[in-house]
Design a protein around this motif. Structure first.
Motif, PDB file in Angstrom:
ATOM      1  N   LYS A  93       0.831  -1.206   0.000  1.00 31.69           N
ATOM      2  CA  LYS A  93       0.000   0.000   0.000  1.00 31.69           C
ATOM      3  C   LYS A  93       0.864   1.255   0.000  1.00 31.69           C
ATOM      4  N   LEU A  94       1.936   1.257   0.782  1.00 29.69           N
ATOM      5  CA  LEU A  94       2.839   2.405   0.835  1.00 29.69           C
ATOM      6  C   LEU A  94       3.447   2.670  -0.539  1.00 29.69           C
ATOM      7  N   LYS A  95       3.913   1.615  -1.207  1.00 27.98           N
ATOM      8  CA  LYS A  95       4.513   1.779  -2.537  1.00 27.98           C
ATOM      9  C   LYS A  95       3.488   2.288  -3.537  1.00 27.98           C
ATOM     10  N   HIS A  96       2.261   1.780  -3.454  1.00 30.36           N
ATOM     11  CA  HIS A  96       1.202   2.224  -4.363  1.00 30.36           C
ATOM     12  C   HIS A  96       0.833   3.686  -4.101  1.00 30.36           C
ATOM     13  N   ASP A  97       0.651   4.046  -2.828  1.00 30.90           N
ATOM     14  CA  ASP A  97       0.265   5.418  -2.473  1.00 30.90           C
ATOM     15  C   ASP A  97       1.349   6.428  -2.822  1.00 30.90           C
ATOM     16  N   ALA A  98       2.596   6.017  -2.721  1.00 35.23           N
ATOM     17  CA  ALA A  98       3.714   6.945  -2.939  1.00 35.23           C
ATOM     18  C   ALA A  98       3.771   7.474  -4.370  1.00 35.23           C
ATOM     19  N   LYS A  99       3.092   6.815  -5.301  1.00 31.56           N
ATOM     20  CA  LYS A  99       3.108   7.256  -6.703  1.00 31.56           C
ATOM     21  C   LYS A  99       2.443   8.609  -6.889  1.00 31.56           C
ATOM     22  N   THR A 100       1.537   8.988  -5.985  1.00 28.80           N
ATOM     23  CA  THR A 100       0.819  10.261  -6.134  1.00 28.80           C
ATOM     24  C   THR A 100       1.416  11.380  -5.282  1.00 28.80           C
ATOM     25  N   TYR A 101       2.535  11.117  -4.619  1.00 29.31           N
ATOM     26  CA  TYR A 101       3.155  12.117  -3.748  1.00 29.31           C
ATOM     27  C   TYR A 101       4.522  12.516  -4.288  1.00 29.31           C
TER      28      TYR A 101
END
Length: 138
Positions: free
Chosen positions: A65-73
């Motif tokens: 989830k962290l790796k996936h979410d980090a794409k938008t930051y």
């Protein structure tokens, strides 16, 4: 107390400290303080975006989830921004800062007692983001 004592030590012309006065190493009980650190919700995201660091205590699902979410930051020192679905970049704020923003929008002279959706729209128009802002404003 120790820093105060060290600032009063006498030093001669050669840089040698006069050690005739002993340093008081006692710490008064009323001088004890607690240091508390409020870690913002986006601390792990910042660490991952900047350096690729993932905490060891994270479970596999949380890592994914962290790796996936980090794409938008993205990180622009010293701030973290999120690219929202409308294409706008908004600054991520901590819970305390988010509540201050909502308080200013709600209670200031240019604010007002508006509905939840209108207050959230003002927060987003101001360029701020917090994932729980919908719950915080209710």
């Amino acid at each position: 107390m120790v820093a105060d004592h060290l600032s009063r030590l006498t030093v001669d012309d050669h840089g040698i400290i006069d050690k005739s006065e002993p340093i008081d190493e006692c710490l008064r009980e009323d001088a004890l303080m607690e240091v508390s650190v409020n870690v913002p919700w986006f601390a792990d995201l910042v660490n991952y975006v900047v350096s690729g660091f993932i905490p060891d205590e994270m479970e596999a699902r949380e890592r994914t989830k962290l790796k996936h979410d980090a794409k938008t930051y993205f990180w622009k020192y010293p701030l973290l921004f999120r690219k929202c679905v409308d294409g706008m970049f908004r600054r991520c704020v901590s819970k305390e800062e988010g509540l201050e923003i909502v308080d200013m929008l709600h209670n200031s002279a240019y604010g007002g007692h508006l509905a939840t959706s209108r207050t959230i729209a003002k927060v987003l128009q101001g360029g701020f983001y917090r994932p729980t802002m919908f719950k915080d404003i209710l």
